[in-house]
Design a protein around this motif. Sequence first.
Motif, mmCIF file in Angstrom:
data_model
loop_
_atom_site.group_PDB
_atom_site.id
_atom_site.type_symbol
_atom_site.label_atom_id
_atom_site.label_comp_id
_atom_site.label_asym_id
_atom_site.label_seq_id
_atom_site.Cartn_x
_atom_site.Cartn_y
_atom_site.Cartn_z
ATOM 1 N N ALA A 103 44.241 20.758 42.191
ATOM 2 C CA ALA A 103 42.831 21.128 42.063
ATOM 3 C C ALA A 103 42.638 22.568 41.607
ATOM 4 O O ALA A 103 41.501 23.033 41.505
ATOM 5 C CB ALA A 103 42.123 20.909 43.395
ATOM 6 N N GLY A 104 43.721 23.289 41.359
ATOM 7 C CA GLY A 104 43.609 24.639 40.819
ATOM 8 C C GLY A 104 43.903 25.756 41.794
ATOM 9 O O GLY A 104 43.846 26.933 41.422
ATOM 10 N N PHE A 105 44.232 25.427 43.037
ATOM 11 C CA PHE A 105 44.597 26.455 44.009
ATOM 12 C C PHE A 105 45.992 26.991 43.688
ATOM 13 O O PHE A 105 46.812 26.306 43.070
ATOM 14 C CB PHE A 105 44.614 25.871 45.424
ATOM 15 C CG PHE A 105 43.262 25.600 46.027
ATOM 16 C CD1 PHE A 105 42.774 26.378 47.063
ATOM 17 C CD2 PHE A 105 42.480 24.553 45.565
ATOM 18 C CE1 PHE A 105 41.535 26.122 47.626
ATOM 19 C CE2 PHE A 105 41.239 24.279 46.119
ATOM 20 C CZ PHE A 105 40.763 25.070 47.153
ATOM 21 N N THR A 106 46.252 28.200 44.152
ATOM 22 C CA THR A 106 47.587 28.788 44.037
ATOM 23 C C THR A 106 48.055 29.225 45.421
ATOM 24 O O THR A 106 47.242 29.570 46.286
ATOM 25 C CB THR A 106 47.591 30.008 43.095
ATOM 26 O OG1 THR A 106 46.666 30.990 43.589
ATOM 27 C CG2 THR A 106 47.199 29.607 41.690
ATOM 28 N N VAL A 107 49.351 29.207 45.617
ATOM 29 C CA VAL A 107 49.917 29.591 46.915
ATOM 30 C C VAL A 107 49.891 31.105 47.048
ATOM 31 O O VAL A 107 50.419 31.824 46.201
ATOM 32 C CB VAL A 107 51.353 29.064 47.064
ATOM 33 C CG1 VAL A 107 51.973 29.579 48.360
ATOM 34 C CG2 VAL A 107 51.367 27.541 47.027
ATOM 35 N N VAL A 108 49.290 31.600 48.133
ATOM 36 C CA VAL A 108 49.266 33.045 48.391
ATOM 37 C C VAL A 108 50.100 33.411 49.614
ATOM 38 O O VAL A 108 50.423 34.581 49.813
ATOM 39 C CB VAL A 108 47.821 33.560 48.563
ATOM 40 C CG1 VAL A 108 47.060 33.487 47.248
ATOM 41 C CG2 VAL A 108 47.077 32.805 49.659
ATOM 42 N N ALA A 109 50.447 32.413 50.427
ATOM 43 C CA ALA A 109 51.315 32.644 51.585
ATOM 44 C C ALA A 109 52.253 31.447 51.686
ATOM 45 O O ALA A 109 51.916 30.426 52.293
ATOM 46 C CB ALA A 109 50.498 32.801 52.867
ATOM 47 N N PRO A 110 53.444 31.541 51.084
ATOM 48 C CA PRO A 110 54.362 30.393 51.064
ATOM 49 C C PRO A 110 54.849 30.019 52.459
ATOM 50 O O PRO A 110 54.971 30.862 53.350
ATOM 51 C CB PRO A 110 55.527 30.892 50.195
ATOM 52 C CG PRO A 110 54.985 32.071 49.449
ATOM 53 C CD PRO A 110 53.961 32.694 50.340
#
Length: 243
Positions: free
Chosen positions: A190-197
């Motif tokens: 949906a277009g989110f990106t990981v900022v805290a793996p």
Amino acid sequence: MSVFIEPLQLEAFDQLPKHARQCVFWEVDPATLGAGEYLPDPEFEKEAWLSMVMLEWGSCGQVAAMAPAEGSGGDDEGSCLGYVLYAPPRAVPRAQRFPTGPVSADAVLLTSMGTEPGYAEGLPHSLISQVVSELVRRGVRALEAFGRTADTAELMGAEIADPELRPAVEALGDCSFDQCMISADFLLDAGFTVVAPHRYFPRLRLELDKGLGWKAEVEAALKQLLDSAQLQQPVGAGADVRS
């Protein structure tokens, strides 16, 4: 029959699927309950939480419903096909318990989503689009969520030894992380990106100012769907987004 999406109103609470009405995974902190204690009325707790957030912050949900067919007399009107809930992170007790927290100060937290069988292909993205549109109008900069990866299957039925994970996965009655969290794969799509793996529970973020082009594409696809598609009435209870 056509589908429309609109903000959740408290008077429409009873139209939500049973699990959505009774799920308090995000809304109640398990630490407030004693050992072996259960909430006597989770549906009351969920409605009270929604009332509080709507009063103090504003709309915190979007609902997809079926518009009545011409000549049906309105019998199908209000049939819930999907929902999505979101709120300021300060109003979401479970958000404080994840190892990838805290949620960014400029973000609203996406908590839960569900759709009826037969609508899972496009409706979840359309619901997210409506959330984005609503939050952009309200001046919100970002939408974040704690995702659930495929590796969480390892945690099912297992004794959680990691003290960092136990507070996050602690069940509340029938509410548990495998049912009440959104798939990280869906959020990425949906277009989110990981900022805290994290192996199990990454925190993902969608920048709303940068996501306007994506939102426009989704809204155009939704308009085409609503204008031209003849959707069949699905059979069965609501199902959470788990794939």
